[in-house]
Write a protein that holds these residues in place. Structure first.
Motif, PDB file in Angstrom:
ATOM      1  N   ALA A   9       0.831  -1.202   0.000  1.00  0.00           N
ATOM      2  CA  ALA A   9       0.000   0.000   0.000  1.00  0.00           C
ATOM      3  C   ALA A   9       0.866   1.252   0.000  1.00  0.00           C
ATOM      4  O   ALA A   9       1.955   1.283   0.583  1.00  0.00           O
ATOM      5  N   GLY A  10       0.366   2.282  -0.678  1.00  0.00           N
ATOM      6  CA  GLY A  10       1.104   3.530  -0.804  1.00  0.00           C
ATOM      7  C   GLY A  10       1.920   3.616  -2.080  1.00  0.00           C
ATOM      8  O   GLY A  10       2.669   4.571  -2.273  1.00  0.00           O
ATOM      9  N   ASN A  11       1.747   2.626  -2.967  1.00  0.00           N
ATOM     10  CA  ASN A  11       2.545   2.566  -4.192  1.00  0.00           C
ATOM     11  C   ASN A  11       1.671   2.326  -5.422  1.00  0.00           C
ATOM     12  O   ASN A  11       0.528   1.880  -5.307  1.00  0.00           O
ATOM     13  N   CYS A  12       2.246   2.611  -6.593  1.00  0.00           N
ATOM     14  CA  CYS A  12       1.618   2.314  -7.876  1.00  0.00           C
ATOM     15  C   CYS A  12       2.498   1.330  -8.643  1.00  0.00           C
ATOM     16  O   CYS A  12       3.728   1.362  -8.523  1.00  0.00           O
ATOM     17  N   TYR A  13       1.849   0.484  -9.438  1.00  0.00           N
ATOM     18  CA  TYR A  13       2.543  -0.551 -10.200  1.00  0.00           C
ATOM     19  C   TYR A  13       2.042  -0.532 -11.640  1.00  0.00           C
ATOM     20  O   TYR A  13       0.832  -0.504 -11.871  1.00  0.00           O
ATOM     21  N   THR A  14       2.964  -0.551 -12.591  1.00  0.00           N
ATOM     22  CA  THR A  14       2.609  -0.666 -14.007  1.00  0.00           C
ATOM     23  C   THR A  14       2.886  -2.094 -14.459  1.00  0.00           C
ATOM     24  O   THR A  14       4.018  -2.577 -14.349  1.00  0.00           O
ATOM     25  N   LEU A  15       1.840  -2.762 -14.969  1.00  0.00           N
ATOM     26  CA  LEU A  15       1.933  -4.154 -15.391  1.00  0.00           C
ATOM     27  C   LEU A  15       1.696  -4.233 -16.900  1.00  0.00           C
ATOM     28  O   LEU A  15       0.818  -3.556 -17.429  1.00  0.00           O
ATOM     29  N   ARG A  16       2.477  -5.083 -17.562  1.00  0.00           N
ATOM     30  CA  ARG A  16       2.379  -5.232 -19.022  1.00  0.00           C
ATOM     31  C   ARG A  16       1.988  -6.663 -19.382  1.00  0.00           C
ATOM     32  O   ARG A  16       2.569  -7.619 -18.878  1.00  0.00           O
ATOM     33  N   TRP A  17       0.977  -6.790 -20.277  1.00  0.00           N
ATOM     34  CA  TRP A  17       0.568  -8.081 -20.820  1.00  0.00           C
ATOM     35  C   TRP A  17       1.017  -8.126 -22.265  1.00  0.00           C
ATOM     36  O   TRP A  17       0.554  -7.355 -23.099  1.00  0.00           O
ATOM     37  N   THR A  18       1.981  -9.012 -22.576  1.00  0.00           N
ATOM     38  CA  THR A  18       2.550  -9.137 -23.909  1.00  0.00           C
ATOM     39  C   THR A  18       2.095 -10.450 -24.547  1.00  0.00           C
ATOM     40  O   THR A  18       2.205 -11.510 -23.924  1.00  0.00           O
ATOM     41  N   VAL A  19       1.589 -10.362 -25.773  1.00  0.00           N
ATOM     42  CA  VAL A  19       1.108 -11.536 -26.496  1.00  0.00           C
ATOM     43  C   VAL A  19       1.978 -11.751 -27.723  1.00  0.00           C
ATOM     44  O   VAL A  19       2.291 -10.803 -28.453  1.00  0.00           O
ATOM     45  N   THR A  20       2.361 -13.011 -27.945  1.00  0.00           N
ATOM     46  CA  THR A  20       3.130 -13.405 -29.124  1.00  0.00           C
ATOM     47  C   THR A  20       2.265 -14.308 -29.993  1.00  0.00           C
ATOM     48  O   THR A  20       1.596 -15.218 -29.488  1.00  0.00           O
ATOM     49  N   SER A  21       2.271 -14.040 -31.295  1.00  0.00           N
ATOM     50  CA  SER A  21       1.426 -14.793 -32.229  1.00  0.00           C
ATOM     51  C   SER A  21       1.860 -16.251 -32.304  1.00  0.00           C
ATOM     52  O   SER A  21       2.973 -16.624 -31.911  1.00  0.00           O
ATOM     53  N   ALA A  22       0.976 -17.084 -32.854  1.00  0.00           N
ATOM     54  CA  ALA A  22       1.226 -18.522 -32.939  1.00  0.00           C
ATOM     55  C   ALA A  22       2.480 -18.842 -33.749  1.00  0.00           C
ATOM     56  O   ALA A  22       3.205 -19.780 -33.438  1.00  0.00           O
ATOM     57  N   ASN A  23       2.754 -18.030 -34.779  1.00  0.00           N
ATOM     58  CA  ASN A  23       3.946 -18.281 -35.597  1.00  0.00           C
ATOM     59  C   ASN A  23       5.159 -17.501 -35.107  1.00  0.00           C
ATOM     60  O   ASN A  23       6.212 -17.500 -35.752  1.00  0.00           O
ATOM     61  N   ALA A  24       4.994 -16.826 -33.957  1.00  0.00           N
ATOM     62  CA  ALA A  24       6.091 -16.109 -33.288  1.00  0.00           C
ATOM     63  C   ALA A  24       6.644 -14.952 -34.105  1.00  0.00           C
ATOM     64  O   ALA A  24       7.765 -14.488 -33.855  1.00  0.00           O
ATOM     65  N   THR A  25       5.893 -14.461 -35.087  1.00  0.00           N
ATOM     66  CA  THR A  25       6.377 -13.358 -35.912  1.00  0.00           C
ATOM     67  C   THR A  25       5.901 -12.000 -35.414  1.00  0.00           C
ATOM     68  O   THR A  25       6.432 -10.974 -35.817  1.00  0.00           O
ATOM     69  N   CYS A  26       4.901 -11.988 -34.548  1.00  0.00           N
ATOM     70  CA  CYS A  26       4.342 -10.735 -34.073  1.00  0.00           C
ATOM     71  C   CYS A  26       4.205 -10.747 -32.553  1.00  0.00           C
ATOM     72  O   CYS A  26       3.834 -11.767 -31.963  1.00  0.00           O
ATOM     73  N   THR A  27       4.491  -9.616 -31.958  1.00  0.00           N
ATOM     74  CA  THR A  27       4.207  -9.416 -30.541  1.00  0.00           C
ATOM     75  C   THR A  27       3.511  -8.077 -30.365  1.00  0.00           C
ATOM     76  O   THR A  27       3.768  -7.129 -31.118  1.00  0.00           O
ATOM     77  N   ALA A  28       2.645  -8.008 -29.393  1.00  0.00           N
ATOM     78  CA  ALA A  28       1.957  -6.758 -29.057  1.00  0.00           C
ATOM     79  C   ALA A  28       1.688  -6.773 -27.567  1.00  0.00           C
ATOM     80  O   ALA A  28       1.611  -7.835 -26.935  1.00  0.00           O
ATOM     81  N   TYR A  29       1.565  -5.576 -26.980  1.00  0.00           N
ATOM     82  CA  TYR A  29       1.348  -5.509 -25.540  1.00  0.00           C
ATOM     83  C   TYR A  29       0.395  -4.383 -25.173  1.00  0.00           C
ATOM     84  O   TYR A  29       0.145  -3.468 -25.957  1.00  0.00           O
ATOM     85  N   ASP A  30      -0.129  -4.479 -23.964  1.00  0.00           N
ATOM     86  CA  ASP A  30      -0.937  -3.425 -23.374  1.00  0.00           C
ATOM     87  C   ASP A  30      -0.570  -3.352 -21.900  1.00  0.00           C
ATOM     88  O   ASP A  30      -0.152  -4.349 -21.295  1.00  0.00           O
ATOM     89  N   GLU A  31      -0.724  -2.169 -21.312  1.00  0.00           N
ATOM     90  CA  GLU A  31      -0.344  -1.969 -19.920  1.00  0.00           C
ATOM     91  C   GLU A  31      -1.518  -1.463 -19.093  1.00  0.00           C
ATOM     92  O   GLU A  31      -2.431  -0.811 -19.611  1.00  0.00           O
ATOM     93  N   LEU A  32      -1.471  -1.757 -17.801  1.00  0.00           N
ATOM     94  CA  LEU A  32      -2.414  -1.185 -16.858  1.00  0.00           C
ATOM     95  C   LEU A  32      -1.645  -0.722 -15.635  1.00  0.00           C
ATOM     96  O   LEU A  32      -0.521  -1.174 -15.381  1.00  0.00           O
ATOM     97  N   GLU A  33      -2.267   0.175 -14.865  1.00  0.00           N
ATOM     98  CA  GLU A  33      -1.652   0.675 -13.632  1.00  0.00           C
ATOM     99  C   GLU A  33      -2.538   0.345 -12.445  1.00  0.00           C
ATOM    100  O   GLU A  33      -3.760   0.532 -12.489  1.00  0.00           O
ATOM    101  N   ILE A  34      -1.927  -0.164 -11.395  1.00  0.00           N
ATOM    102  CA  ILE A  34      -2.618  -0.427 -10.135  1.00  0.00           C
ATOM    103  C   ILE A  34      -2.011   0.471  -9.063  1.00  0.00           C
ATOM    104  O   ILE A  34      -0.795   0.439  -8.834  1.00  0.00           O
ATOM    105  N   CYS A  35      -2.838   1.292  -8.430  1.00  0.00           N
ATOM    106  CA  CYS A  35      -2.399   2.159  -7.332  1.00  0.00           C
ATOM    107  C   CYS A  35      -3.153   1.760  -6.060  1.00  0.00           C
ATOM    108  O   CYS A  35      -4.365   1.537  -6.098  1.00  0.00           O
TER     109      CYS A  35
END
Length: 208
Positions: A146-172
């Protein structure tokens, strides 16, 4: 120029520090959506006056041209970036930001992985947080403070491993205050004083 594996990306242009001799005003920049096979599309969203802005709601297999124009009085300069979206873009959503009170754990619900895709949660900012299962879209983040913020990233890699993309959220997480109104009173007049405690805590969610 960019080749992206999702329907959103970021634009990051320069910011001019010039001041116009003719107007006395600071130079200003603006993004415009100017071309590509995906043009025009009213669904494409971005903030035109922010040099660093997110572009969202593009479509797979199309290109999108954006122009950054800086105006300094009577002078202008522009540059163009072309974004090409993969034909089968990854749909990645880490979930909504969370503002919480006095907890150490929180639930995470990212977009479900398609067949063959892999995912990974990582801690981008903040100290000490861990994941119950860092490879699962739906999991928990633990050992936060408590008293802190955290940035978390969810990264997805495609089935053929040629593409990656991510999105982030913040928890305070705010710390739990303790209210103390002091002892009950019996008074012999129609007025008295109240003397409660004053908290010195600063909110992680609001900064106040």
């Amino acid at each position: 120029d960019q080749f992206v594996c999702s329907t959103g990306t970021s634009l990051d242009a320069n910011v001019s520090t010039l001041v116009s001799a003719t107007t006395g005003e600071n130079a200003a920049g603006v993004w415009t959506f100017t071309g590509g096979t995906g043009y025009p599309d009213p669904d494409v969203d971005f903030t035109s006056t922010d040099a660093a802005t997110l572009v969202t709601d593009m479509k797979g297999g199309l290109t999108y041209e954006f122009t950054w124009t800086i105006t300094n009085g009577e002078c202008t300069s522009n540059d163009v970036v072309l974004i090409t979206v993969d034909a089968e873009p990854l749909m990645v959503d880490a979930g909504e930001n969370q503002d919480l009170c006095n907890v150490t754990d929180a639930n995470l619900t990212a977009t479900t992985l398609a067949t063959g895709e892999t995912g990974l949660w990582t801690l981008e900012s903040g100290v000490g947080a861990s994941f119950a299962d860092a490879t699962a879209a739906t999991t928990t983040v633990n050992t936060m403070t408590a008293g802190n913020c955290y940035t978390l990233r969810w990264t997805v890699t495609s089935a053929n491993a040629t593409c990656t993309a991510y999105d982030e959220l913040e928890i305070c997480i705010d710390e739990q205050p303790v209210a103390a109104a002091n002892a009950d009173q019996f008074v012999c007049s129609t007025g008295t004083s109240l003397d409660a405690n004053v908290s010195t805590l600063v909110s992680a969610t609001t900064g106040e």
